[in-house]
Design a protein around this motif. Structure first.
Motif, short mmCIF file in Angstrom:
data_model
loop_
_atom_site.label_atom_id
_atom_site.label_comp_id
_atom_site.label_asym_id
_atom_site.label_seq_id
_atom_site.Cartn_x
_atom_site.Cartn_y
_atom_site.Cartn_z
N LEU A 23 0.84 -1.20 0.00
CA LEU A 23 0.00 0.00 0.00
C LEU A 23 0.88 1.24 0.00
O LEU A 23 0.62 2.20 -0.75
CB LEU A 23 -0.92 0.00 1.23
CG LEU A 23 -1.84 1.20 1.34
CD1 LEU A 23 -2.86 1.22 0.20
CD2 LEU A 23 -2.57 1.22 2.68
N GLU A 25 3.84 1.53 -1.20
CA GLU A 25 4.38 1.66 -2.56
C GLU A 25 3.33 2.28 -3.48
O GLU A 25 3.62 3.17 -4.27
CB GLU A 25 4.78 0.27 -3.10
CG GLU A 25 6.05 -0.28 -2.47
CD GLU A 25 7.29 0.51 -2.88
OE1 GLU A 25 7.46 0.76 -4.09
OE2 GLU A 25 8.05 0.92 -1.98
N ASP A 26 2.09 1.76 -3.40
CA ASP A 26 0.98 2.29 -4.20
C ASP A 26 0.87 3.79 -4.03
O ASP A 26 0.73 4.54 -5.00
CB ASP A 26 -0.35 1.67 -3.74
CG ASP A 26 -0.58 0.30 -4.38
OD1 ASP A 26 0.33 -0.17 -5.08
OD2 ASP A 26 -1.68 -0.27 -4.16
N LEU A 27 0.94 4.22 -2.77
CA LEU A 27 0.73 5.65 -2.49
C LEU A 27 1.88 6.46 -3.05
O LEU A 27 1.67 7.54 -3.61
CB LEU A 27 0.58 5.87 -0.98
CG LEU A 27 -0.66 5.22 -0.35
CD1 LEU A 27 -0.71 5.48 1.15
CD2 LEU A 27 -1.93 5.72 -1.02
N GLU A 28 3.11 5.93 -2.87
CA GLU A 28 4.27 6.65 -3.43
C GLU A 28 4.11 6.78 -4.94
O GLU A 28 4.32 7.85 -5.52
CB GLU A 28 5.57 5.92 -3.09
CG GLU A 28 6.04 6.13 -1.64
CD GLU A 28 6.15 7.61 -1.28
OE1 GLU A 28 6.65 8.41 -2.12
OE2 GLU A 28 5.70 7.99 -0.18
N ALA A 29 3.72 5.65 -5.57
CA ALA A 29 3.53 5.66 -7.03
C ALA A 29 2.47 6.67 -7.42
O ALA A 29 2.61 7.42 -8.39
CB ALA A 29 3.11 4.26 -7.49
N HIS A 30 1.40 6.70 -6.58
CA HIS A 30 0.31 7.63 -6.84
C HIS A 30 0.82 9.07 -6.85
O HIS A 30 0.54 9.83 -7.77
CB HIS A 30 -0.74 7.46 -5.72
CG HIS A 30 -1.97 8.26 -5.92
ND1 HIS A 30 -3.14 7.70 -6.36
CD2 HIS A 30 -2.23 9.58 -5.73
CE1 HIS A 30 -4.07 8.64 -6.44
NE2 HIS A 30 -3.53 9.80 -6.06
#
Lengths: 902, 116
Positions: A23, A25-30
């Motif tokens: 999650l 990682e997802d947020l960083e990617a976001h």
């Protein structure tokens, strides 16, 4: 929740850490992708990333919301809160122990009282089948202008009611104490006589053998049969095979035909019965003459009546039908005895009421005592709750910053409140467990003290009482936690975070102050009650009785129905008296007609007085001459009786001082003539003169509060010497423990055949007289002390906390030159002020209740200013002490240390 | 270029977030940001999905088995999860779409009849 979702959550739970990383990682990617788009639109990189991050919002909350999917959040949150609560409580052992003990006392007191009152008044009897259809029959009539409710009736009344009603099945039982066994093994036992119809009210198949049949119940030619209680079978017979063996009960040999199931007591109002016998065999055990007339006579009241209503018959309908039957029965009674009060005056009626007598109409002293106990126990619980709520408030005030930080970083308020609730629940659960331990022995104690019942009181398997403990615990949790938790989490985050942590929240909340007031008010109320009852008890104990009963043994010889003519009985009694006189330690011995507080009333005529009875109740005591030595009753004038006042000699009597003054005011009572008649004597107007030969000191023999104590004494030799049912022995030593057993052994040995003696200290009868005040005193004093301690500890805790928060403020004051006195005054003013308000409220409530308490007191006003004063002053002093200690401690704070920055 | 970004976006109807996500994913595999962007664009920039709701919703759908995720490299070079509709997700989408249309037409009927 579908199965897929359940397993999905389960798997997610085990991979929670990795999912968290994914999650993140997802947020960083976001953020990166968002920023990339913004840069493409012409933003500078820094501003783009800043905007992207801000756009993401509260990441803590986002993570927490996402985590909800991984596992089972509501259950886990509670588990987590539990761990957190335990950790927090372990870290504050002082707080934890105080709260748990306070709650334990409150919950324990209520659980114990409920356990007792439930057994006494509400719980159906063991094995009773369809208890909702069974009633006890109460008969009410107006007697001397007062409605009086009766629960014990003549057997003939039972027969009449059975014949004259058709709404259900009637059954009867009788509770008696009979000698059971033979020789040395003979003991007084609780024997229950029951009709075979009563057996049908219970679903109680015998553990061994069988119950008696209707024929065995009613046919006197069939040998008597008995069913043992399970406990007697166990304790006396070691559960051996007993069927068919003989057991002597009273004067009759019974064949044992069965053993009742464990715990069966029928509908016993008294102690659990040891053995059950057909009710029809009871009368011959009591008196041969009575047994002959029991089916026709209304004179002897000894059976309790029950009804199992037919289907569809309401309690009201049953009461109406039984009332008709009762009136019919009274009419038939009137045909035998013209003195039966007319129905127009007596207004007879029957009530199909609760099987438990204590819950029925005119439940008597026991139930009113128990209701008082419930009230007092509830007050203790409320004080305990107030106290704990107060400590919680104080503790939360200290944790306000922690709460604010957690709110600020996005922890939901609901979650925080839940956490406090869990913490409160843990405390209440610990309190309830400790409370159950208290209730376990407290219940036995209450039964012993309040009801004189020493049967064991076990809470194991007692789901009703355990349920009440649980309800108490939940209620205390709600009462003590919800308010503080809501107020703590409502706090404005910004303000409380901005506040200097070292300054502390200087202000005590209004809720805390109110709780201190409530506590002290209730404590004062209980203290006043304790004072009034203790003083009533002391007054009752210090009543001048006119005799000295402490070293006296009351001996009741039981000849167990051995038929002897009166000359033999008289000779036996004289012989026993000689045996008693020879026992070492016996100073003097006398024959007496009745127990101490049972006197006779005769028709009394005195020349010059129209109606002696109109002056009051004149009670008679018949005894042998030594009576005055044994009881140490002072002879004020004239002489006591002597051996020469025998049968055939002129009739003589002594009168009490108050009786002499009332009958012959201003005259010499010696030599006056009284005509004594009525009852089994010839009518008084035809009776010969009984000459007054002496005046004795006033003695309390009707009851200890009796006034004006009109008593007269007649020599046994001149009045039914064979009816002197007991002996009073004055012992040399006041320690009666050893003497009692010695006397019992010596006299039992001297008794003919299966006879035996019952020996009791006379003082027991005197003590019973002051029992109700003793109960009140014990109840209020113990609970009052409890409440008092709890309230003082509570005040101490609150003041300590409040001072800990104001440490800095006080240090500043000291640094600026405030003297010790100034600081103390500051603290005391606050604590004393609140307590004074509480005391005032408590006193007002006590005054308002005084008219209801007055009838329960003895020789003291329910508004007694000294009692109120002492209660108020002790509360105030205790409160001042509770403030003083923390205040002195606060004064000792070194300003240097308190003001130094952290 | 889009409309003024400071203008308040239209609120997403209660209960329709799952539907929107599922519908978006039915058109292809996407990462979280992509889903938000797609909804934004497809709605002609009227709807904006809060990240605070989007990511928790995706976690819920994962455990319910409506979507699956696989790690792929994003254009910015980071490993992130790309979400894909599963068979049961497709079924769920059909069901939610159906009930949404029914609900909308029913609501519309009420609104119309009240107007006339």
């Amino acid at each position: 929740m579908t199965l897929t979702e359940f397993f999905g959550r389960l798997i997610a739970m085990t991979r929670r850490k990795r999912l968290g990383q994914e999650l993140a990682e997802d947020l960083e990617a976001h953020i990166e992708l968002f920023a990339r788009d913004l840069i493409a639109r012409g933003e500078t990189p820094e501003r783009a990333f800043l905007t992207a991050r801000r756009q993401l919002g509260n990441v803590t909350r986002l993570r927490e919301d996402s985590r909800d999917a991984w596992g089972f959040p509501s259950i886990e949150a509670i588990a987590q809160d539990l761990r957190y609560a335990f950790r927090g409580l372990r870290r504050n052992p002082g707080f934890t122990v105080t709260v748990v003990m306070t709650l334990a006392l409150g919950i324990g007191a209520n659980t114990a009282i409920f356990g007792v009152i439930d057994r006494l008044m509400f719980r159906p009897y063991p094995y009773m089948s369809e208890p909702g259809t069974i009633n006890r029959v109460y008969l009410e009539s107006i007697y001397r202008g007062q409605p009086s409710v009766n629960t014990v009736f003549p057997w003939r009344r039972y027969l009449d009611l059975e014949r004259a009603q058709s709404i259900g099945t009637l059954a009867a039982q009788s509770e008696s104490r009979f000698a059971v066994g033979r020789g040395e093994e003979t003991r007084i036992r609780h024997v229950m006589g029951i009709t075979s119809s009563l057996v049908g009210f219970f679903d109680a198949p015998p553990a061994r053998g069988r119950w008696f049949t209707r024929t065995e119940e009613s046919d006197p030619s069939i040998p008597a049969v008995a069913v043992l209680s399970h406990s007697m079978w166990t304790n006396d017979f070691g559960q051996e095979e007993v069927l068919g063996s003989l057991l002597k009960i009273g004067v009759t040999d019974y064949t044992i035909i069965g053993v009742a199931p464990p715990g069966l007591v029928a509908a016993a109002a008294g102690p659990p019965p040891d053995v059950f016998i057909p009710i029809a065999t009871v009368p011959s055990n009591v008196d041969r003459w009575l047994s002959n007339s029991v089916n026709t006579n209304y004179g002897w009241e000894w059976v309790q009546i029950f009804v199992k209503r037919n289907p569809g018959v309401s309690e009201e309908a049953a009461s109406i039908a039984l009332s008709d039957a009762y009136r019919w029965s009274r009419a038939s009674e009137r045909s035998l005895n013209a003195y039966v009060t007319p129905d127009s005056i007596a207004r007879p009626r029957a009530i199909a009421g609760p099987v438990k007598q204590a819950a029925g109409p005119g439940g008597g002293a026991q139930s009113s005592i128990m209701l008082w106990a419930v009230g007092v126990a509830l007050i203790v619980l409320i004080i305990a709750c107030a106290n704990v709520a107060n400590l919680m408030l104080a503790r939360l005030a200290v944790r306000q910053r922690e709460v604010s930080i957690r709110l600020a970083i996005g922890v939901r308020r609901r979650r925080l409140v839940l956490q406090f609730l869990v913490e409160g629940l843990v405390l209440a659960a610990l309190g309830a467990i400790a409370g159950l331990v208290i209730a376990q022995w407290g219940g036995s104690l209450i039964r012993l003290l309040l009801l004189g019942d020493s049967t064991s009181f076990s809470l194991a398997n007692d789901w009703r009482t355990l349920g009440v403990a649980l309800i108490c615990a939940l209620a205390t949790t709600l009462l003590t936690t919800v308010g503080p938790a809501l107020s703590a989490t409502r706090a404005d985050v910004t303000t409380s975070l901005k506040a200097d942590p070292r300054a502390g929240g200087g202000h005590r909340s209004g809720a805390q102050a109110a709780l201190v007031v409530v506590q002290s008010a209730l404590s004062v109320l209980l203290l006043v009650g304790a004072g009034l009852f203790v003083r009533s008890f002391v007054n009752a104990r210090s009543v001048a009785l006119g005799y000295d009963s402490t070293p006296v043994l009351d001996v009741f010889p039981d000849f167990r129905g051995v038929q002897m003519d009166s000359a033999v009985v008289l000779a036996e009694r004289e012989r026993l008296l000689e045996v008693a006189r020879a026992i070492p330690g016996v100073e003097s011995a006398a024959l007496v007609d009745n127990p101490l507080f049972a006197t006779r009333v005769f028709d009394l005529r005195v020349n010059g007085i129209d109606s002696v009875a109109a002056l009051g109740r004149f009670s008679a005591r018949i005894a042998s001459p030594e009576y005055f030595d044994v009881m140490q009753i002072r002879i004020v004038r004239g002489r006591r009786f002597s051996e020469s006042d025998r049968s055939g000699a002129p009739l003589v009597a002594l009168v009490s001082e108050s009786m002499a003054r009332s009958l012959w005011p201003g005259q010499n009572p010696i030599g006056q003539c009284m005509r004594i008649g009525g009852g089994t004597l010839p009518p008084a107007e035809r009776a010969p003169c009984t000459e007054v030969i002496g005046v004795a000191e006033n003695t309390a023999q009707r009851n200890i509060t009796d006034d004006p104590r009109f008593m007269y004494y007649m020599p046994a030799a001149q009045r039914w010497p064979q009816n002197m049912s007991r002996m009073y022995l004055r012992m040399a030593s006041r320690d009666l423990l050893g003497a009692r057993e010695l006397v019992r052994r010596e006299l039992s040995r001297a008794m003919p055949s299966d006879g035996f003696v019952v020996v009791r200290p006379l003082q027991e009868q005197v003590d019973n007289q002051s029992r109700s005040w003793r109960l009140g005193a014990v109840l209020f004093a113990s609970f009052g002390a409890l409440a008092f301690v709890v309230a003082v500890v509570g005040l101490y805790g609150v003041v300590s906390y409040s001072l800990a928060q104001r440490r800095r403020e006080l240090a500043v004051r000291v640094a600026l030159g405030a003297r010790t006195g100034d600081v103390l005054r500051l603290v005391l003013k606050e604590g004393a002020g609140l307590t004074l308000i509480g005391i005032a409220i408590g006193v007002l409530v006590a005054l308002a209740a005084s008219s209801r308490v007055q009838p329960l007191l003895f020789s003291i006003s329910a508004m007694d200013p000294i009692t109120y004063g002492v209660a108020g002053v002790s509360m105030l002093l205790a409160a001042l002490a509770a403030c003083l200690f923390p205040a002195v401690k606060a004064r000792k704070t070194d300003p240097n240390e308190a003001l130094r920055p952290e | 270029m889009a409309k003024d970004p400071s203008a308040p976006p239209t609120a997403i109807l209660a209960g329709t977030l799952d539907l929107l996500i599922l519908k978006t994913l039915s058109m292809g595999t996407l990462h979280g940001y992509g889903i938000a962007q797609n909804i934004h664009n497809l709605s002609k920039e009227a709807l904006r999905v809060e990240e605070g709701s989007l990511y928790p919703a995706l976690q819920r759908m994962l455990v319910k088995g409506w979507v699956s995720a696989e790690l792929k490299r994003t254009p910015t070079g980071r490993q992130a999860r790309y979400y894909k509709l599963t068979a049961s997700g497709r079924k769920q989408l059909a069901a939610e779409e159906k009930s949404f249309h029914e609900s909308v037409s029913a609501t519309t009927r009420v609104l119309r009849s009240a107007e006339s």
